[in-house]
Design a protein around this motif. Structure first.
Motif: not given
Length: 344
Positions: A298-306
């Protein structure tokens, strides 16, 4: 059908069979992996559960005796929390144990494929050099061919073809010589090649010749030795995996123009920040789900989304699958850019 077409067909079939063997071996490893992971999960869970029970029982004794202000109790509580976390991640732990061993097998499979392709390339090189030598109808050109042959000395020695090529060179020089046979092999073939090479350089110096004799690639796809990843270029960010997988992937991509940024569960905050700074300019982003906890995913997905990036999920932490994903992704993007540039 002429011989050159038949040669190309033979080479393409050989390469296709080699790729098929790698794919089938990788598939078999994946099936083997799933079975071994199941066994490892049960074994690790049993051992962790036993430890957790022991810690819990000891804590209950502290509780029953109303011992609250105790450093030992605090350490036991920390250990209990840690064991519970490990039980939550038991699949990841099992996968790491199994993949650490299977990774070596995958590397051996890929190395065998590269070795076969390299041997095929070397055989093609020998054929191209022999063809080059036969094409030299002028004495000085035939002598100059020694300069080119010497540049491939190591490859010829590796495949045991030095003798055949040097003998062909000597025969061609003598056949084109107006003074009869002037080249011979007295001691070793390598010494004979060096002697002819020296004479060729002297001839060039004396006559000012600059004619470079080069072999064609009639029997090879490229002048360069085969490396399936050498021409790749781009920036790739990967979340997940483990250090041994990262090391193996980096080793295979050595010599390419791929910038690889890798973060796993053991990476510190600074490395995660570094990865985030590369996301905007990344060509590909992968999350290896088999090695990444839900929290880190989820942390990686959030970084990608940003960063406006959509990561690709890899549900296998195998070397072959990871390399295939990188190779396919970068080649696809390169092809897309080429098509767009032509249409522009």
């Amino acid at each position: 059908m002429n011989i050159s077409i038949l040669d190309d067909l033979e080479q393409s079939v050989t390469e296709l069979i080699s790729s098929a063997e790698v794919e089938l071996a990788e598939k078999q490893l994946q099936q083997q992996r799933e079975q071994e992971v199941e066994v490892a999960v049960q074994e690790i869970r049993d051992r962790l559960t036993l430890l957790l029970d022991q810690v819990t029982q000891t804590l209950e004794k502290f509780e029953s005796n109303s011992v609250t202000d105790s450093l030992t109790r605090k350490k036991l509580e920390e250990k209990q929390t840690y064991l519970l976390e490990q039980l939550d991640n038991v699949y990841l732990l099992a996968a790491q144990v199994v993949d650490a061993r299977l990774l070596q097998e995958e590397e051996q499979i890929l190395n065998r494929q590269v070795s076969r392709e390299l041997e095929q390339w070397r055989q093609g090189l020998k054929a191209d050099l022999l063809e080059m030598i036969r094409d030299q109808e002028d004495f000085f050109d035939a002598t100059d061919a020694a300069i080119t042959v010497r540049g491939y000395l190591n490859e010829l020695k590796e495949m045991g073809a030095l003798e055949e090529v040097v003998e062909a060179l000597v025969d061609q020089i003598n056949r084109t010589s107006a003074r009869g046979p002037v080249a011979r092999i007295d001691n070793s073939h390598e010494q004979a090649l060096f002697f002819i090479y020296t004479k060729a350089m002297e001839n060039r110096s004396r006559t000012g010749r600059t004619n470079d004799i080069k072999p064609q690639t009639h029997h090879r796809k490229s002048e360069k030795q085969p490396n399936p990843y050498l021409e790749l270029e781009g920036k790739v960010v990967i979340y997940g995996g483990h250090e041994r997988l990262e090391a193996a992937v980096r080793s295979k991509l050595r010599g390419s123009n791929v910038v690889l940024v890798w973060c796993n569960a053991d990476s510190g905050p600074s490395l995660w920040e570094q990865a985030e700074s590369h996301l905007i300019s990344a060509d590909l982003v992968f999350i290896i789900t088999t090695y990444t906890s839900h929290k880190l995913t989820e942390k990686a997905k959030l970084s990608c989304s940003k960063a406006g990036k959509v990561p690709q999920m890899l549900n296998s932490g195998g070397l072959t699958r990871t390399l295939e994903a990188i190779s396919y992704g970068l080649k696809t993007q390169l092809l897309t850019r080429q098509v767009r540039s032509k249409l522009a």
